[in-house]
Design an enzyme around this catalytic site. Structure first.
Site, PDB file in Angstrom:
ATOM      1  N   ASP A  30       2.207  -9.139  21.099  1.00 50.56           N
ATOM      2  CA  ASP A  30       0.847  -9.437  21.556  1.00 50.56           C
ATOM      3  C   ASP A  30       0.288  -8.195  22.233  1.00 50.56           C
ATOM      4  OD1 ASP A  30      -0.620 -12.448  22.312  1.00 50.56           O
ATOM      5  OD2 ASP A  30      -1.414 -10.620  23.206  1.00 50.56           O
ATOM      6  N   ARG A 155      -2.240 -29.831  17.205  1.00 47.64           N
ATOM      7  CA  ARG A 155      -3.127 -30.241  18.295  1.00 47.64           C
ATOM      8  C   ARG A 155      -2.538 -29.737  19.599  1.00 47.64           C
ATOM      9  NH1 ARG A 155      -1.905 -36.262  17.612  1.00 47.64           N
ATOM     10  NH2 ARG A 155       0.025 -35.210  17.081  1.00 47.64           N
ATOM     11  N   ASN A 212     -10.839 -29.936  10.160  1.00 47.53           N
ATOM     12  CA  ASN A 212     -11.480 -29.996  11.479  1.00 47.53           C
ATOM     13  C   ASN A 212     -12.919 -30.489  11.380  1.00 47.53           C
ATOM     14  OD1 ASN A 212      -9.288 -29.404  12.988  1.00 47.53           O
ATOM     15  ND2 ASN A 212      -9.814 -27.282  13.394  1.00 47.53           N
ATOM     16  N   ALA A 256     -14.982 -43.101  21.356  1.00 49.64           N
ATOM     17  CA  ALA A 256     -16.349 -42.668  21.678  1.00 49.64           C
ATOM     18  C   ALA A 256     -16.404 -42.247  23.136  1.00 49.64           C
ATOM     19  CB  ALA A 256     -17.317 -43.811  21.425  1.00 49.64           C
ATOM     20  N   GLY A 261     -14.537 -30.852  22.015  1.00 46.64           N
ATOM     21  CA  GLY A 261     -14.656 -29.474  22.477  1.00 46.64           C
ATOM     22  C   GLY A 261     -13.405 -28.737  22.088  1.00 46.64           C
ATOM     23  N   CYS A 264     -11.142 -25.147  18.704  1.00 39.92           N
ATOM     24  CA  CYS A 264     -11.107 -25.276  17.241  1.00 39.92           C
ATOM     25  C   CYS A 264     -12.281 -26.056  16.659  1.00 39.92           C
ATOM     26  CB  CYS A 264      -9.798 -25.927  16.817  1.00 39.92           C
ATOM     27  SG  CYS A 264      -8.388 -24.839  17.063  1.00 39.92           S
TER      28      CYS A 264
END
Ligand code: UDX
Length: 467
Positions: A30, A155, A212, A256, A261, A264
């Site tokens: 990284d 996820r 998505n 609901a 948000g 992704c």
């Protein structure tokens, strides 16, 4: 096998640890030295259940290490996974593929032997074929340095499980050799029965963004129905339960509330829209724009509901925001609906105190103007309105009678439709939600004609780089 993972954010760190768990020898690389230092100590640089244990196990077994340059990565690995971020480009709907391109430019000149470079980052369809050409141009191994695309579907919060027990594996390849390498990488999962779908590069790229976009559409559908429920005096929670029993619809992704948000769904939806315009098929996906608008309106609706409950003005109203992460079981606040609402309330003049069980530090960085507190008690003390914005289990366990004694007014907005409303009402609370008038609210949230472009931009953040 000897594998490198380039980019150690939410995706890469989990992928590296899971590849070591499958028995491979893995090097994680990284550009952020702070992140690498923590990972090398076996410390997860963000909250992800199960990750720290996996890191420790891989490192102690001598199969997992972190650090080094792209040149060292090239010398170490036979397979290189690209896991860098593709955030939304500022001022555009499109995704920024600059980090992925940077990895190819930096890695390829060091590839002197037959190698498979595997993209996992989410990119617009058509990106991979261009990268494959560039790889062959720059690599001393020429066409023996091949590119494949292998999107992830993990996820946050369930990333370890989603990587070790995925629903499916998608391998976008252009040769038998690349297919054979990916089958070898994932051999234990394939043997355990995970469907492995071989495809071309473009279909693999599309698999991720379209999954998505579909999930986002499902969430916005039920949220649009919440508006209809509000207008008609019906109950969206029960409606979603009824709909979900139809196996073609299902119960998942039908909660609901405040909407979606994260790093992704919002940016993938927008990037797919942008790419479809470039491809000349923008009309076919225009409805995705509406999916995005419905989602942003959730945030506005919660702010308007708070304003209504405050008697028309939020100036000097004391508000407790329970939750800052974009969803529970993560400390990620990228494009967080919770933080967007808290910020909008603050900008409307309210005194906002924010609590989150895990995302506190990230929330302070992302929204320094807000007051961030370490516990629920400090958030709600003297509050006029309590907003439940992220459905952490921690909040479901709160005793509403205890909380009622600390606040100034026992008024709750459950923006996630997730708290036990009957218990809260019994304890003397006024409970209001979106789409569930039965929870004690009744009237629909007031929608002001002035809601327009300004509030839209305030409430719809752009995706931040990272991950
Ligand atoms: C998503 C995809 O699920 C995953 O497959 C992909 O690889 C990355 O993007 P993630 O961003 O971790 O994963 O979150 P997800 O659990 O899908 O939730 C996304 C957002 O939708 C959250 O803000 C969540 O609160 C919201 N959501 C989810 C709802 O509002 N209602 C629901 O019913 C489900």
């Amino acid at each position: 096998m000897k594998i490198t993972v380039i980019g150690t954010g939410y995706l890469g760190a989990v992928h590296a640890a899971c590849m070591a768990e499958l028995g491979h020898h893995v090097l994680g690389v990284d550009s952020r030295p702070d992140r690498i230092a923590r990972l090398a100590w076996g410390e997860a640089p963000f909250y992800e259940p199960g990750l720290a244990e996996l890191l420790t196990r891989g490192i102690s077994a001598g199969r997992l290490s972190f650090g080094g340059s792209l040149a060292e990565a090239a010398a170490f690995g036979d397979v290189h996974f690209i896991c860098v971020g593709t955030p939304q480009l500022p001022g555009s709907l499109a995704a920024d593929t600059g980090h992925v391109e940077g990895v190819i430019e930096g890695l390829a000149p060091h590839l002197t032997r037959a190698t498979l470079v595997v993209g996992k980052s989410t990119v617009p369809v058509g990106t991979a074929s261009g990268l494959a050409r560039r790889l062959a141009e720059l690599a001393p191994a020429a066409t023996a340095a091949e590119l494949a695309w292998n999107p992830e579907f993990l996820r946050e919060g369930y990333a370890v499980r989603d990587t070790l027990e995925p629903d499916r594996l998608v391998a976008g390849v252009t040769s038998e050799a690349a297919d054979a390498v990916l089958r070898q990488v994932y051999a234990p999962l394939i043997e355990a029965g995970t469907p492995y779908i071989r495809t071309d590069l473009g279909t693999a790229e599309l698999a991720k963004v379209s999954a998505n976009a579909f999930l986002a559409t499902k969430i916005s559908f039920i949220n649009a129905m919440a508006d209809v429920c509000d207008a008609a005096g019906a109950d969206v929670v029960t409606l979603a339960e009824v709909l979900g029993y139809d196996a073609r619809i299902g119960h998942k992704g039908m909660a609901a509330g405040l909407g979606f948000g994260g790093g992704c769904l919002p940016k993938d939806l927008r990037a797919l829209l942008a790419r479809s315009e470039e491809l000349g098929v923008g009309d076919s996906l225009r409805f995705l724009h509406e999916v995005d608008v419905v989602n942003t309106r959730r945030r506005e609706a919660v702010v308007e509901l708070a304003r209504e409950l405050a008697g028309g003005s939020l100036a000097s109203v004391s508000v407790a925001a329970l939750g800052a992460a974009f969803k529970p079981e993560t400390d990620d606040v990228r494009d967080s609906p919770a933080l967007a609402v808290a910020t909008a309330l603050h900008e409307a003049g309210a005194r906002v105190r924010v609590h989150d069980p895990k995302a506190g530090d990230n929330a302070i960085q992302a929204a320094p103007a807000l007051e961030h507190v370490p516990d629920v008690e400090s958030a709600v003390e003297g509050a006029d309105i309590v907003l439940h914005l992220t459905e952490w289990r921690h909040y479901q366990e709160i005793d509403p009678a205890w909380l009622g004694a600390i606040v100034r007014r026992p008024v709750l907005i459950d923006a996630r439709n997730a708290l036990p409303h009957a218990r809260w009402r019994e304890a003397g609370w006024t409970v209001r939600c979106l789409g569930t008038p039965g929870a004690g609210g009744g009237a629909a949230p007031v929608r002001h004609a002035t809601q327009g472009a300004e509030s839209q931009s305030m409430l719809s953040q752009q995706h931040q780089p990272g991950g």
